[in-house]
Design a protein around this motif. Structure first.
Motif, PDB file in Angstrom:
ATOM      1  N   VAL A  96       0.766  -1.264   0.046  1.00  0.00           N
ATOM      2  CA  VAL A  96      -0.049   0.002   0.251  1.00  0.00           C
ATOM      3  C   VAL A  96       1.088   1.106   0.028  1.00  0.00           C
ATOM      4  CG1 VAL A  96      -1.609   1.298   1.298  1.00  0.00           C
ATOM      5  CG2 VAL A  96      -2.056  -1.231   1.012  1.00  0.00           C
ATOM      6  N   SER A  97       2.086   1.268   0.861  1.00  0.00           N
ATOM      7  CA  SER A  97       2.894   2.388   0.871  1.00  0.00           C
ATOM      8  C   SER A  97       3.591   2.559  -0.526  1.00  0.00           C
ATOM      9  CB  SER A  97       3.636   2.247   2.039  1.00  0.00           C
ATOM     10  OG  SER A  97       4.659   1.392   1.779  1.00  0.00           O
ATOM     11  N   ILE A  98       3.969   1.484  -1.235  1.00  0.00           N
ATOM     12  CA  ILE A  98       4.790   1.798  -2.555  1.00  0.00           C
ATOM     13  C   ILE A  98       3.598   2.091  -3.514  1.00  0.00           C
ATOM     14  CG2 ILE A  98       5.818   0.510  -4.253  1.00  0.00           C
ATOM     15  CD1 ILE A  98       6.909  -1.679  -2.182  1.00  0.00           C
ATOM     16  N   LYS A 140      -9.037 -12.896  -0.904  1.00  0.00           N
ATOM     17  CA  LYS A 140      -8.277 -12.645  -2.404  1.00  0.00           C
ATOM     18  C   LYS A 140      -7.506 -11.244  -1.970  1.00  0.00           C
ATOM     19  CE  LYS A 140      -8.647 -12.652  -7.359  1.00  0.00           C
ATOM     20  NZ  LYS A 140      -7.599 -13.240  -7.594  1.00  0.00           N
ATOM     21  N   TYR A 141      -6.271 -11.173  -2.402  1.00  0.00           N
ATOM     22  CA  TYR A 141      -5.621  -9.993  -2.327  1.00  0.00           C
ATOM     23  C   TYR A 141      -5.916  -9.165  -3.476  1.00  0.00           C
ATOM     24  CZ  TYR A 141      -2.111  -6.237  -2.414  1.00  0.00           C
ATOM     25  OH  TYR A 141      -1.614  -5.087  -2.776  1.00  0.00           O
ATOM     26  N   GLU A 142      -6.413  -7.789  -3.426  1.00  0.00           N
ATOM     27  CA  GLU A 142      -6.815  -6.818  -4.537  1.00  0.00           C
ATOM     28  C   GLU A 142      -6.163  -5.613  -3.873  1.00  0.00           C
ATOM     29  OE1 GLU A 142     -11.087  -7.066  -4.595  1.00  0.00           O
ATOM     30  OE2 GLU A 142     -10.940  -8.906  -5.603  1.00  0.00           O
ATOM     31  N   SER A 143      -5.369  -4.938  -4.874  1.00  0.00           N
ATOM     32  CA  SER A 143      -5.061  -3.849  -4.533  1.00  0.00           C
ATOM     33  C   SER A 143      -5.734  -2.534  -4.163  1.00  0.00           C
ATOM     34  CB  SER A 143      -3.693  -3.287  -5.503  1.00  0.00           C
ATOM     35  OG  SER A 143      -4.573  -3.191  -6.972  1.00  0.00           O
ATOM     36  N   SER A 144      -6.803  -2.787  -4.900  1.00  0.00           N
ATOM     37  CA  SER A 144      -7.943  -1.522  -4.740  1.00  0.00           C
ATOM     38  C   SER A 144      -8.484  -1.491  -3.090  1.00  0.00           C
ATOM     39  CB  SER A 144      -8.908  -1.567  -5.809  1.00  0.00           C
ATOM     40  OG  SER A 144      -9.540  -3.101  -5.705  1.00  0.00           O
TER      41      SER A 144
END
Length: 151
Positions: A96-98, A140-144
């Motif tokens: 998230v920080s990247i 599930k990992y979702e960047s949003s």
């Protein structure tokens, strides 16, 4: 053994004492340590932070030697364990920080590459935790939606 996304082959780590018995100078009992763990967990500390505090402030080298259980198992028995395992939690926090950094610095190619590496580590860990039953199979990992997981 080599590192997953680094060229190093280092094996440097701390060594546990050979004897698994509790030292004679230790005055804390198993119940005292468990009470301290519950108190620190209610403050919102992670299992590894609890271990560091117990080591530095109370002289507890290994919680497992005194109580017979690891910190996370003690927390699970009381229902105080975190929903996400802390290693995947901190990887998501890093991703998230990247991502936030990349919004401000679009041309940072190295950060983009590192984000790919961090997210692949997240997917790999998630696959492991799904097979062991720590995470539900539908997780599930979702960047949003990742920023809400670590907020």
């Amino acid at each position: 053994m080599g590192r997953i996304h680094a060229p190093g082959k280092g094996i440097s780590q701390s060594a546990l004492p050979y004897r698994r018995s509790v030292p004679q100078w230790m005055k804390l009992t198993s119940d005292d340590v468990k009470d301290q763990i519950f108190k620190l967990a209610k403050k919102g500390l992670t299992p590894s932070q609890i271990g560091v505090i117990l080591r530095d402030s109370f002289g507890v080298a290994q919680v497992r030697f005194i109580t017979g259980n690891k910190i996370l198992r003690i927390l699970k028995s009381k229902g105080l364990a975190p929903d996400l395992p802390e290693d995947i939690y901190f990887l998501i926090k890093k991703a998230v920080s990247i991502r936030k950094h990349l919004e401000r610095n679009r041309k940072d190619k190295d950060a983009k590459f590192r984000l790919i590496l961090v997210e692949s580590r997240i997917h790999r860990l998630a696959r492991y935790y799904k097979t062991t039953g720590v995470l539900p199979p539908t997780w599930k990992y979702e960047s949003s939606t990742a920023s809400t997981l670590v907020a």
